[in-house]
Design a protein around this motif. Structure first.
Motif, short mmCIF file in Angstrom:
data_model
loop_
_atom_site.label_atom_id
_atom_site.label_comp_id
_atom_site.label_asym_id
_atom_site.label_seq_id
_atom_site.Cartn_x
_atom_site.Cartn_y
_atom_site.Cartn_z
N VAL A 50 10.07 33.84 -48.10
CA VAL A 50 9.29 34.21 -49.27
C VAL A 50 10.19 34.98 -50.24
O VAL A 50 11.13 35.64 -49.83
N VAL A 51 9.89 34.86 -51.53
CA VAL A 51 10.65 35.58 -52.56
C VAL A 51 9.76 36.71 -53.07
O VAL A 51 8.68 36.47 -53.59
N LEU A 52 10.24 37.94 -52.91
CA LEU A 52 9.50 39.11 -53.36
C LEU A 52 10.04 39.59 -54.70
O LEU A 52 11.22 39.43 -55.00
N ASN A 53 9.18 40.17 -55.50
CA ASN A 53 9.54 40.70 -56.82
C ASN A 53 10.19 39.62 -57.69
O ASN A 53 11.15 39.88 -58.41
N GLU A 54 9.67 38.41 -57.61
CA GLU A 54 10.27 37.28 -58.33
C GLU A 54 10.35 37.55 -59.83
O GLU A 54 9.43 38.07 -60.44
N GLY A 55 11.50 37.23 -60.40
CA GLY A 55 11.72 37.38 -61.83
C GLY A 55 12.12 38.78 -62.25
O GLY A 55 12.17 39.07 -63.44
N THR A 56 12.39 39.66 -61.27
CA THR A 56 12.81 41.02 -61.60
C THR A 56 14.21 41.26 -61.05
O THR A 56 14.74 40.45 -60.28
N GLU A 57 14.79 42.38 -61.41
CA GLU A 57 16.13 42.71 -60.88
C GLU A 57 16.07 43.06 -59.39
O GLU A 57 17.09 43.06 -58.71
N ASN A 58 14.87 43.32 -58.87
CA ASN A 58 14.68 43.64 -57.45
C ASN A 58 14.32 42.41 -56.62
O ASN A 58 13.89 42.55 -55.47
N GLN A 59 14.44 41.21 -57.19
CA GLN A 59 14.08 39.99 -56.48
C GLN A 59 14.93 39.85 -55.22
O GLN A 59 16.13 40.08 -55.22
N ARG A 60 14.26 39.49 -54.10
CA ARG A 60 14.98 39.26 -52.86
C ARG A 60 14.19 38.33 -51.96
O ARG A 60 12.98 38.18 -52.11
N ILE A 134 -2.13 31.25 -49.44
CA ILE A 134 -1.69 32.37 -50.29
C ILE A 134 -1.59 33.61 -49.40
O ILE A 134 -2.54 33.98 -48.71
N VAL A 135 -0.41 34.25 -49.43
CA VAL A 135 -0.17 35.44 -48.63
C VAL A 135 -0.06 36.64 -49.54
O VAL A 135 0.59 36.59 -50.58
N ASP A 136 -0.71 37.74 -49.16
CA ASP A 136 -0.61 39.02 -49.88
C ASP A 136 0.45 39.86 -49.17
O ASP A 136 0.22 40.34 -48.05
N ILE A 137 1.60 40.03 -49.82
CA ILE A 137 2.71 40.75 -49.21
C ILE A 137 3.13 41.90 -50.11
O ILE A 137 3.33 41.70 -51.31
N PRO A 138 3.29 43.10 -49.54
CA PRO A 138 3.77 44.21 -50.37
C PRO A 138 5.18 43.94 -50.86
O PRO A 138 5.98 43.32 -50.16
N ALA A 139 5.47 44.40 -52.06
CA ALA A 139 6.80 44.19 -52.63
C ALA A 139 7.89 44.83 -51.79
O ALA A 139 9.03 44.40 -51.80
N VAL A 140 7.54 45.87 -51.04
CA VAL A 140 8.46 46.49 -50.09
C VAL A 140 7.86 46.26 -48.71
O VAL A 140 6.82 46.84 -48.37
N LEU A 141 8.51 45.41 -47.91
CA LEU A 141 7.97 45.09 -46.59
C LEU A 141 8.14 46.26 -45.63
O LEU A 141 9.22 46.84 -45.54
#
Length: 182
Positions: A50-60, A134-141
């Motif tokens: 999964v891609v978190l924080n997509e489209g930001t500088e914190n994307q990972r 659809i998964v609800d995932i916190p931006a910081v796992l």
């Protein structure tokens, strides 16, 4: 009451208490489409990127474990709470997720530890919308999910002795704690 810890397995009552294993709610929640629900058959179990924080500088990129068990979908963290790294080849055996690298196991539905671990796997909300998962995932796992703690009863004077050391003794103590022994 005396219990023995032996051969790496703490012998005690096993608790099936439900605990709050959800990720921290104070963080931003990403809603991520992880594919079609129809691609999962009963008993399927996959490690999904999964891609978190997509489209930001914190994307990972991170990984989660997704399964379909008894008609329900479950999504859990893929990082081993014991080692802190993503498990290379986790397995599903009946209703248990097994991490072969250190022989820890967790409930597929709650993420609670079942063997050789004190912390559980974080669980994430997953639902089917228009045929997609659809998964609800916190931006910081969260790295792990700690089971709920119990408080000491000052009027309980029972003494409990655990004979054993290492993971056997600590597993026994944790199982007793989860069952409400103080």
């Amino acid at each position: 009451l005396m219990l023995l810890g032996a051969l790496g397995v703490g012998l005690a009552l096993h608790s099936h208490q439900k605990t709050d294993c959800e990720g921290p709610s104070k963080f931003k929640i990403d809603k991520i489409n992880i594919g079609k629900a129809s691609d999962y058959q009963e008993g399927d179990f996959r490690k999904v990127k999964v891609v978190l924080n997509e489209g930001t500088e914190n994307q990972r990129e991170e990984y989660v474990l997704v399964s379909k068990f008894k008609g329900h979908f479950y999504c859990l963290g893929a990082k081993n709470p014991t080692t802190g790294i993503v498990e290379e080849s986790p397995m599903l055996y009946r209703d248990t997720i097994v991490f072969p690298s250190d022989v820890t196991s967790y409930s597929v539905s709650t993420g609670l530890p079942e063997m050789h671990s004190l912390d559980g796997l974080p669980t994430f909300g997953i639902k089917e919308e228009s045929g997609n998962l659809i998964v609800d995932i916190p931006a910081v796992l969260p790295k792990a999910a700690m089971p709920n703690m119990v408080s000491r009863n000052p009027y309980d004077n029972r003494k409990i002795v655990i004979i054993g050391a290492g993971i056997a003794g600590i597993s026994c103590a944790e199982s007793l704690r989860q069952c409400g022994y103080k």
